[in-house]
Design an enzyme around this catalytic site. Structure first.
Site, PDB file in Angstrom:
ATOM      1  N   SER A 181       3.988  -1.274   1.440  1.00 58.02           N
ATOM      2  CA  SER A 181       3.900  -0.389   2.357  1.00 58.02           C
ATOM      3  C   SER A 181       5.104  -1.138   3.548  1.00 58.02           C
ATOM      4  O   SER A 181       6.285  -1.033   2.985  1.00 58.02           O
ATOM      5  CB  SER A 181       2.760  -0.251   3.128  1.00 58.02           C
ATOM      6  N   ASP A 211       1.570   4.899  -1.295  1.00 50.89           N
ATOM      7  CA  ASP A 211       1.966   3.187  -1.164  1.00 50.89           C
ATOM      8  C   ASP A 211       0.616   1.941  -2.172  1.00 50.89           C
ATOM      9  O   ASP A 211      -0.224   2.222  -2.060  1.00 50.89           O
ATOM     10  CB  ASP A 211       1.211   3.669   0.315  1.00 50.89           C
TER      11      ASP A 211
END
Length: 417
Positions: free
Chosen positions: A110, A253
Site C-alpha cells: 500500500s 491494495d
C-alpha cells in the site's frame, strides 16, 4: 444538443474511457502457472516443494560465508495511506543521524509500496521521498475536486493516484532500481488478487532490469495497484498469460491480504534457510498507530463502522507483526519496530491534508534522530547462542501478541548485530 442526448453521450464516453467498465478478459484458472504478460519471472509464486523454496531463497538471499562480516538488513514497510508520511520521516531522520542501514531486501504494501523504491535507493533519494509526502501533491491530486462520478467503482478517480505515482516514478528511478537489483539487492511489493483472493508478491527490481517503456508502465501500475484501497481508489486490471493465452486479473491494495510482509509466506515457514540471514536484522515501519485506544463509541452507524474498521486494522497489523516476530525468533534475527506515536491517536488515514502529514513526518524525523523510533520486538542473540542454542521466547506485550522491550534501542544497538 438535446439534454437527454447529451447525457447519453457523456455516459457512453465514460464507459469508453474507464477500463473497468464493459467486458474484461477472464481470470486465469487457479491451478495453472501465471505470468505477467511480456514479463515472465517477475511474480514470486512459491509452492511448498523444497526445490521451489530453495530457488526462491537463493533469489532473495544467496548463501553467504560463515566467516563473512557483512550485514544483512531487511526493511518491511506497512500500509497506512496518509500515515506513510511517518515512514518517510523515519527514513529521512535515520539518514540525517547517519544511522540508516543499507537494506538488502526492501518490501512494501500500500503506501509502503510507494515508499519502498525510494527507501531501496537510499539517502540520496530522500529529497524526492520527502516531497512525495509533504510537498502537497497528495492534497492536490486527492482533493474533493478529483471525486469520481456516482457510477464509478471508487470515491476517487483512478487518474488521481496514477498521476501521483507518475510524478515520482520515472525512467531514472527505474534504471537506478535495476542497477541495485543487479548488485544482488531485492525490492518487493505485494498486491491483492481479488479474483483468486490471494496476495501476489512482485519483484520490482527484476521488472526494472527488463528496461524500456513497458517496464516503466508495469512498475507504475503495480505501485498504483498495491496502493488502491478498495472503494477509495479503483482496482487495476493486470494483463497476464497462461500457456501463451491472455487473461486479466483484478488487483487492489496489498494490505487487504498482507498488512506487511517480509517474504512470500511459504518461505516464512521453511526451516532450511541456514546461514542466509546470519548477521541480519529486520526493521519494520508501521505507518499507523498500533496500540489499542479505549474510548466511548457513539451509537450511530457511521461511528460504529469506523470504529470497527479501525479495530480490525489494528488487530491485522499486530497479527502480521506476531508472524514476523515468530520468523525472526526461529532464525535468531533481531526485529525492530517503529510505529506512529500514540499522540496522533484518532487522525484519519484517508485525510491527505498537507499540514497533518507534515506533523506526522516531523515526528518520524525527530524520533529517528533521537534514537527513539525503534522498539525491539525480538531480542538480540549473541553469535554463539544463535549458532548452538534454540532462542528463548520473550513475553508478549499485553494485548498485542508481539514481543516488545520497553526501552528504546540506542544508536549502537540499532546497527550492531
Amino acid at each position: 444538443m438535446d439534454k437527454d442526448l447529451s447525457g447519453k453521450a457523456n455516459l457512453q464516453g465514460f464507459f469508453r474511457t474507464d477500463p473497468l467498465r464493459g467486458k474484461r478478459l477472464p481470470a486465469p484458472p487457479n491451478d495453472r502457472h501465471v505470468e505477467a504478460a511480456g514479463f515472465p519471472g517477475v511474480r514470486l509464486s512459491v509452492d511448498q516443494a523444497d526445490d521451489a523454496l530453495r530457488q526462491a531463497a537463493d533469489r532473495l538471499a544467496p548463501l553467504r560465508s560463515l566467516l563473512g562480516r557483512d550485514e544483512f538488513n531487511i526493511l518491511a514497510l506497512s500500509g497506512g495511506a496518509a500515515g506513510g508520511a511517518y515512514g518517510a520521516g523515519v527514513l529521512t531522520g535515520l539518514s540525517k543521524a547517519g544511522r540508516r542501514p543499507d537494506f538488502a531486501i526492501v518490501t512494501g504494501v500500500s503506501t509502503g509500496a510507494l515508499i519502498a523504491p525510494l527507501a531501496f535507493l537510499g539517502s540520496s533519494w530522500d529529497e524526492r521521498l520527502t516531497d512525495a509526502y509533504v510537498g502537497g501533491h497528495a492534497a492536490e491530486l486527492l482533493s474533493l475536486r478529483r471525486l469520481n462520478s456516482a457510477l464509478g467503482p471508487s470515491i476517487f478517480k483512478g487518474e488521481s493516484l496514477d498521476r501521483l505515482v507518475e510524478t515520482f516514478v520515472d525512467t531514472a528511478m527505474v534504471e537506478a532500481v535495476a542497477a541495485e537489483h543487479l548488485r544482488g539487492r531485492r525490492l518487493l511489493i505485494a498486491t491483492t488478487n481479488l479474483d483468486s483472493q490471494r496476495a501476489v508478491v512482485w519483484d520490482l527490481g527484476e521488472i526494472a532490469t527488463r528496461g524500456g517503456d513497458d517496464a516503466l508502465k508495469l512498475f507504475r501500475t503495480l505501485l498504483v495497484a498495491s496502493s488502491s484501497v478498495p472503494g477509495i481508489f479503483p482496482p487495476k486490471l493486470i494483463d497476464v498469460e497462461v500457456d501463451g493465452r491472455p487473461h486479466q486479473e483484478m488487483h487492489v491494495d496489498g494490505g487487504v491480504a498482507a498488512p506487511l510482509f517480509l517474504m512470500p509466506d511459504a518461505l516464512l515457514h521453511w526451516r532450511n534457510l541456514g546461514p542466509r540471514f546470519r548477521r541480519g536484522r529486520v526493521h519494520v515501519i508501521v505507518n499507523t498507530v498500533l496500540d489499542p485506544a479505549s474510548q466511548s463509541t457513539p451509537p450511530g452507524v457511521a461511528s460504529i463502522m469506523s470504529r470497527s474498521f479501525d479495530t480490525m486494522l489494528r488487530f491485522s497489523y499486530r497479527q502480521a507483526l506476531s508472524l514476523a516476530a515468530g520468523f525472526c525468533t526461529r532464525h535468531n534475527l533481531p526485529l525492530s519496530v517503529a510505529s506512529i506515536p500514540g499522540s496522533f491517536e484518532g487522525f484519519n488515514l484517508l485525510k491527505f491534508e498537507t499540514g497533518l502529514m507534515k506533523r506526522i513526518y516531523d515526528a518520524g524525523v525527530d524520533q529517528a534522530m533521537a534514537g527513539t523510533a525503534w522498539t525491539s520486538a525480538v531480542e538480540e542473540q549473541s553469535l554463539w547462542r544463535g549458532l548452538f542454542k534454540k532462542p528463548l521466547a520473550a513475553s508478549p506485550a499485553a494485548g498485542t501478541g508481539v514481543m516488545i522491550r520497553e526501552e528504546p534501542l540506542g544508536a549502537q544497538a540499532q546497527l550492531e548485530p
